[in-house]
Scaffold this active site. Structure first.
Site, short mmCIF file in Angstrom:
data_model
loop_
_atom_site.label_atom_id
_atom_site.label_comp_id
_atom_site.label_asym_id
_atom_site.label_seq_id
_atom_site.Cartn_x
_atom_site.Cartn_y
_atom_site.Cartn_z
N HIS A 236 -13.11 30.86 -3.83
CA HIS A 236 -11.92 30.49 -3.59
C HIS A 236 -10.90 31.70 -3.50
O HIS A 236 -10.78 32.33 -4.82
CB HIS A 236 -11.59 29.44 -4.59
N CYS B 214 -8.66 23.04 -5.50
CA CYS B 214 -9.11 24.20 -4.69
C CYS B 214 -10.57 24.06 -4.23
O CYS B 214 -11.10 24.96 -3.48
CB CYS B 214 -8.69 25.21 -5.77
N ASN C 236 -2.71 32.06 -2.37
CA ASN C 236 -3.52 30.96 -2.77
C ASN C 236 -3.45 29.73 -1.92
O ASN C 236 -2.27 29.18 -2.15
CB ASN C 236 -3.61 30.72 -4.21
#
Length: 313
Positions: A238, A113, A269
């Site tokens: 993020h 990520c 996500n």
């Protein structure tokens, strides 16, 4: 040393959307339960013609057009992904071929990520040192390939998509030096297991690590960039979980004028794609403008993290 800046952005969001109701039915859960734990309402699910490479090509092409860059001038393309289901060949070489980047180097990044923020840092260094005049950095993820649809800890959190940025020579330096960190001793709390590989996550452990690590990382990134939190126009962490973002906002005591990206609500996500997707959306909605200072915070599996201040293209 030359100056480097983010020159353009591009996004690819799958047309197919899946809301919480559909997922809750599989998990014996509810829309309310999912929203309370993640803030997520819907997410993109890639179709058969939206592979990691396909989405990266789409986002990368849009970023090049946004920056006004001729593909022939790109010296390096990097694709950050953790959902490519085969190791060889990587995604970047295929993306370069599809975009006609005939003279570019190509490599994949494996920082999960945090991959896009790591990629921006490498791109900025390449431009400053003269290794490349223009670098295309892409985050592209297809989590629908590695999720167990019955896993209550992961099935509702993740989405598919791609985001890209172009880094090139600029009159003004628009990318601060990054602040990096990792905690490899906790690497197993977010990993793939089995064959075919499926994602496994210890959600509470990830939440504790993120909420205790990110505030200090954010302050250190601002200090390294020579700015205060109050100088920021936006915070783009993020998009892992809205609850993590809300905890970070409280810890930093952000002034009201600082816009906070909450793209996770509509996208889920998307790992390495989440920061460019979120920044591009803020720009599209007019919440940030060219030249605005934006703090990017990437974090995730590894456990890896990276923070840096950029000027919005």
């Amino acid at each position: 040393m030359r100056n480097a800046a983010l020159l353009g952005l591009g996004s690819h969001r799958p047309a197919h959307r899946e809301d919480n109701v559909a997922i809750a039915a599989r998990l014996d859960s509810s829309d309310t339960w999912i929203r309370e734990r993640s803030g997520i309402v819907t997410r993109g699910v890639a179709g058969a013609d939206e592979t990691v490479v396909d989405m990266a090509v789409s986002a990368g092409g849009k970023a090049l057009a946004d920056a006004g860059v001729d593909p022939a001038d790109v010296g390096l393309v990097m694709v950050a992904t953790c959902t490519l289901t085969h190791a060889v060949p990587g995604a970047a070489a295929r993306v370069a071929a599809c975009l006609g980047l005939r003279s570019a180097g190509a490599l994949d990044l494996g920082a999960a990520c945090a991959g896009f923020t790591y990629g921006l840092s490498f791109a900025a260094d390449a431009v400053r040192c003269g290794t490349a005049d223009t670098v295309l950095v892409i985050g592209s993820e297809r989590f629908s390939d590695i999720l167990d649809p019955t896993d209550r800890s992961t099935a509702f959190l993740f989405g598919d998509g791609a985001g890209a940025g172009v880094v090139g020579v600029s009159d003004v330096d628009g990318l601060s030096k990054p602040v990096w960190c990792c905690d490899g001793e906790q690497a197993d709390i977010l990993r793939t297991v089995g064959s075919p590989p499926l994602l496994h996550m210890e959600g509470q452990a990830v939440y504790r690590w993120a909420t205790t690590t990110l505030p200090g990382l954010a302050r250190a990134a601002c200090e390294r960039a020579g700015v205060n939190v109050a100088d920021l126009a936006a915070l783009v962490p993020h998009q892992a979980n809205l609850r993590i973002t809300e905890s970070l906002v409280r810890a930093l005591k952000l002034p009201d004028h600082v816009v906070v990206a909450r793209d996770v609500v509509d996208s889920g996500n998307t790992s390495a794609a989440s920061i460019p997707l979120a920044l591009d959306r803020l720009r599209e909605t007019g919440e940030v403008h060219q030249g605005d200072l934006v703090l990017l915070l990437g974090f995730g599996a590894g456990l890896t993290a990276a923070g840096q201040v950029v000027r919005c293209p």
